[in-house]
Design a protein around this motif. Structure first.
Motif, PDB file in Angstrom:
ATOM      1  N   TRP A   1     -11.509   7.714  -1.014  1.00 29.87           N
ATOM      2  CA  TRP A   1     -12.062   6.626  -0.200  1.00 29.87           C
ATOM      3  C   TRP A   1     -11.078   6.089   0.840  1.00 29.87           C
ATOM      4  CZ3 TRP A   1     -16.768   4.003   0.103  1.00 29.87           C
ATOM      5  CH2 TRP A   1     -17.777   4.499  -0.734  1.00 29.87           C
ATOM      6  N   GLY A   2      -9.849   6.578   0.831  1.00 32.36           N
ATOM      7  CA  GLY A   2      -8.876   6.147   1.835  1.00 32.36           C
ATOM      8  C   GLY A   2      -7.662   5.455   1.281  1.00 32.36           C
ATOM      9  N   GLY A   3      -7.359   5.722  -0.003  1.00 33.77           N
ATOM     10  CA  GLY A   3      -6.162   5.141  -0.604  1.00 33.77           C
ATOM     11  C   GLY A   3      -4.894   5.597   0.110  1.00 33.77           C
ATOM     12  N   ASN A   4      -3.850   4.830  -0.046  1.00 37.33           N
ATOM     13  CA  ASN A   4      -2.588   5.060   0.641  1.00 37.33           C
ATOM     14  C   ASN A   4      -1.689   5.950  -0.219  1.00 37.33           C
ATOM     15  OD1 ASN A   4      -0.816   4.676   2.756  1.00 37.33           O
ATOM     16  ND2 ASN A   4      -0.048   2.706   2.036  1.00 37.33           N
ATOM     17  N   TYR A   5      -1.254   7.063   0.336  1.00 33.44           N
ATOM     18  CA  TYR A   5      -0.458   8.024  -0.437  1.00 33.44           C
ATOM     19  C   TYR A   5       0.502   8.724   0.526  1.00 33.44           C
ATOM     20  CZ  TYR A   5       0.463  11.765  -3.852  1.00 33.44           C
ATOM     21  OH  TYR A   5       1.053  12.636  -4.726  1.00 33.44           O
TER      22      TYR A   5
ATOM     23  N   TYR B   1      -2.448   8.271   9.125  1.00 33.15           N
ATOM     24  CA  TYR B   1      -1.985   6.883   9.141  1.00 33.15           C
ATOM     25  C   TYR B   1      -3.115   5.869   9.035  1.00 33.15           C
ATOM     26  CZ  TYR B   1       2.573   8.762  10.342  1.00 33.15           C
ATOM     27  OH  TYR B   1       3.769   9.440  10.305  1.00 33.15           O
ATOM     28  N   TRP B   2      -4.349   6.300   9.238  1.00 30.91           N
ATOM     29  CA  TRP B   2      -5.483   5.412   9.061  1.00 30.91           C
ATOM     30  C   TRP B   2      -5.574   4.895   7.630  1.00 30.91           C
ATOM     31  CZ3 TRP B   2      -8.623   7.650   5.450  1.00 30.91           C
ATOM     32  CH2 TRP B   2      -8.565   9.044   5.321  1.00 30.91           C
ATOM     33  N   ARG B   3      -4.940   5.586   6.698  1.00 34.20           N
ATOM     34  CA  ARG B   3      -4.947   5.150   5.304  1.00 34.20           C
ATOM     35  C   ARG B   3      -4.215   3.817   5.113  1.00 34.20           C
ATOM     36  NH1 ARG B   3      -6.551   8.867   1.491  1.00 34.20           N
ATOM     37  NH2 ARG B   3      -7.041  10.947   2.342  1.00 34.20           N
TER      38      ARG B   3
ATOM     39  N   GLY C   1      -1.643   3.777  -3.362  1.00 35.33           N
ATOM     40  CA  GLY C   1      -1.620   2.339  -3.146  1.00 35.33           C
ATOM     41  C   GLY C   1      -2.934   1.836  -2.571  1.00 35.33           C
ATOM     42  N   VAL C   2      -3.461   0.760  -3.157  1.00 35.06           N
ATOM     43  CA  VAL C   2      -4.666   0.105  -2.643  1.00 35.06           C
ATOM     44  C   VAL C   2      -4.539  -1.401  -2.831  1.00 35.06           C
ATOM     45  CG1 VAL C   2      -6.201   2.068  -3.084  1.00 35.06           C
ATOM     46  CG2 VAL C   2      -5.875   0.334  -4.861  1.00 35.06           C
ATOM     47  N   GLY C   3      -5.331  -2.142  -2.080  1.00 36.64           N
ATOM     48  CA  GLY C   3      -5.384  -3.586  -2.270  1.00 36.64           C
ATOM     49  C   GLY C   3      -4.984  -4.376  -1.046  1.00 36.64           C
ATOM     50  N   ALA C   4      -5.459  -5.606  -1.023  1.00 33.17           N
ATOM     51  CA  ALA C   4      -5.215  -6.501   0.109  1.00 33.17           C
ATOM     52  C   ALA C   4      -4.017  -7.413  -0.110  1.00 33.17           C
ATOM     53  CB  ALA C   4      -6.469  -7.361   0.348  1.00 33.17           C
ATOM     54  N   SER C   5      -3.310  -7.248  -1.217  1.00 32.61           N
ATOM     55  CA  SER C   5      -2.281  -8.223  -1.568  1.00 32.61           C
ATOM     56  C   SER C   5      -1.134  -8.300  -0.567  1.00 32.61           C
ATOM     57  CB  SER C   5      -1.736  -7.951  -2.971  1.00 32.61           C
ATOM     58  OG  SER C   5      -1.231  -6.636  -3.053  1.00 32.61           O
ATOM     59  N   GLY C   6      -0.745  -7.169   0.032  1.00 31.70           N
ATOM     60  CA  GLY C   6       0.327  -7.218   1.024  1.00 31.70           C
ATOM     61  C   GLY C   6      -0.046  -8.088   2.202  1.00 31.70           C
TER      62      GLY C   6
ATOM     63  N   SER D   1       3.232  -3.877   5.164  1.00 32.54           N
ATOM     64  CA  SER D   1       3.443  -3.880   3.716  1.00 32.54           C
ATOM     65  C   SER D   1       2.906  -2.604   3.071  1.00 32.54           C
ATOM     66  CB  SER D   1       2.792  -5.113   3.087  1.00 32.54           C
ATOM     67  OG  SER D   1       1.398  -5.134   3.290  1.00 32.54           O
ATOM     68  N   ASP D   2       1.822  -2.056   3.605  1.00 38.58           N
ATOM     69  CA  ASP D   2       1.293  -0.813   3.061  1.00 38.58           C
ATOM     70  C   ASP D   2       2.251   0.350   3.314  1.00 38.58           C
ATOM     71  OD1 ASP D   2      -0.886  -2.038   2.045  1.00 38.58           O
ATOM     72  OD2 ASP D   2      -2.337  -1.214   3.458  1.00 38.58           O
ATOM     73  N   TYR D   3       2.912   0.339   4.464  1.00 40.86           N
ATOM     74  CA  TYR D   3       3.901   1.384   4.722  1.00 40.86           C
ATOM     75  C   TYR D   3       5.086   1.234   3.771  1.00 40.86           C
ATOM     76  CZ  TYR D   3       6.895   4.695   7.115  1.00 40.86           C
ATOM     77  OH  TYR D   3       7.693   5.782   7.390  1.00 40.86           O
ATOM     78  N   ALA D   4       5.523  -0.016   3.569  1.00 40.63           N
ATOM     79  CA  ALA D   4       6.630  -0.255   2.632  1.00 40.63           C
ATOM     80  C   ALA D   4       6.258   0.192   1.225  1.00 40.63           C
ATOM     81  CB  ALA D   4       7.003  -1.734   2.634  1.00 40.63           C
ATOM     82  N   SER D   5       5.004  -0.013   0.859  1.00 39.35           N
ATOM     83  CA  SER D   5       4.532   0.361  -0.472  1.00 39.35           C
ATOM     84  C   SER D   5       4.712   1.853  -0.730  1.00 39.35           C
ATOM     85  CB  SER D   5       3.056  -0.025  -0.620  1.00 39.35           C
ATOM     86  OG  SER D   5       2.531   0.446  -1.836  1.00 39.35           O
ATOM     87  N   ILE D   6       4.250   2.689   0.192  1.00 43.46           N
ATOM     88  CA  ILE D   6       4.361   4.134  -0.048  1.00 43.46           C
ATOM     89  C   ILE D   6       5.776   4.652   0.212  1.00 43.46           C
ATOM     90  CG2 ILE D   6       1.926   4.664   0.275  1.00 43.46           C
ATOM     91  CD1 ILE D   6       2.592   5.536   3.147  1.00 43.46           C
TER      92      ILE D   6
END
Length: 208
Positions: free
Chosen positions: A45-49, A59-61, A122-127, A109-114
């Motif tokens: 579905w577009g999770g960050n990996y 990068y759309w992830r 990685g998924v979620g709006a918390s960042g 924050s999503d980039y930092a996560s992966i």
């Protein structure tokens, strides 16, 4: 201020919550477990990996993963945090700055996560939500708001951060890299926003 007026002042917050709820319902209808996320399905579905986001330049992830959640509890806690922040901050900085802060801090924050968790989805709006709290914290250290409001809300946000740090100590599933990066990038944006705001904006901070 009545509830209807307050809701009219936070359209972006309500729209973001609606979007996250809609995506969650769609994933559940497509077979995602209601209570717990499934890494393979979230990835579909577009999770960050890292291997896909960076390795295959998808990068759309970084964007799509902000609207995916691993179960109802993950969704509920994030949307509650977003709603509380939006009630107070969106009327002050207005919708354009709010969505700008949300998206930019979320992407960072999503980039930092992966970067720190290269073998995890990685998924979620918390960042992005931590980014919004970072904006709020930065503005509370300026003279934008009346002194009494600054002291009250600084205490509240400090408690929010403390509780999240305590939760992080008891759970291995919390993405501290995303949270910290989101919060710090949010603070930087908050200080930048300060120079575009005035005392009238600060007086729009709801007190109750």
């Amino acid at each position: 201020m009545d509830k209807r007026t307050r809701f009219k002042q936070m359209p972006v917050t309500l729209l973001l919550i609606a979007a996250n709820l809609l995506v969650y319902l769609l994933t559940v209808m497509a077979g995602m477990d209601l209570w717990w996320g499934n890494g393979e399905r979230l990835l579909h579905w577009g999770g960050n990996y890292w291997q896909l986001t960076v390795g295959h330049s998808q990068y759309w992830r970084l964007f799509t993963s902000m609207f995916l959640h691993a179960g109802w509890w993950h969704l509920l806690t994030n949307m509650l945090g977003l709603f509380i922040a939006g009630v107070f901050l969106e009327p002050v900085i207005r919708p354009f700055r709010f969505i700008l802060a949300y998206l930019i801090t979320g992407l960072i924050s999503d980039y930092a996560s992966i970067w720190f968790h290269r073998n995890m989805v990685g998924v979620g709006a918390s960042g992005a939500i931590f980014g919004i709290y970072g904006v709020f914290m930065a503005l509370l250290t300026t003279r934008l708001f009346p002194a009494a409001a600054r002291h009250n809300f600084l205490g509240y946000i400090s408690l929010f951060i403390l509780l999240n740090l305590l939760m992080a100590g008891f759970s291995q599933d919390i993405d501290n890299a995303a949270h910290l990066t989101g919060f710090l990038s949010g603070m930087l944006m908050g200080y930048a926003f300060y120079f575009t705001l005035n005392k009238a904006d600060g007086l729009r901070l709801p007190h109750r």
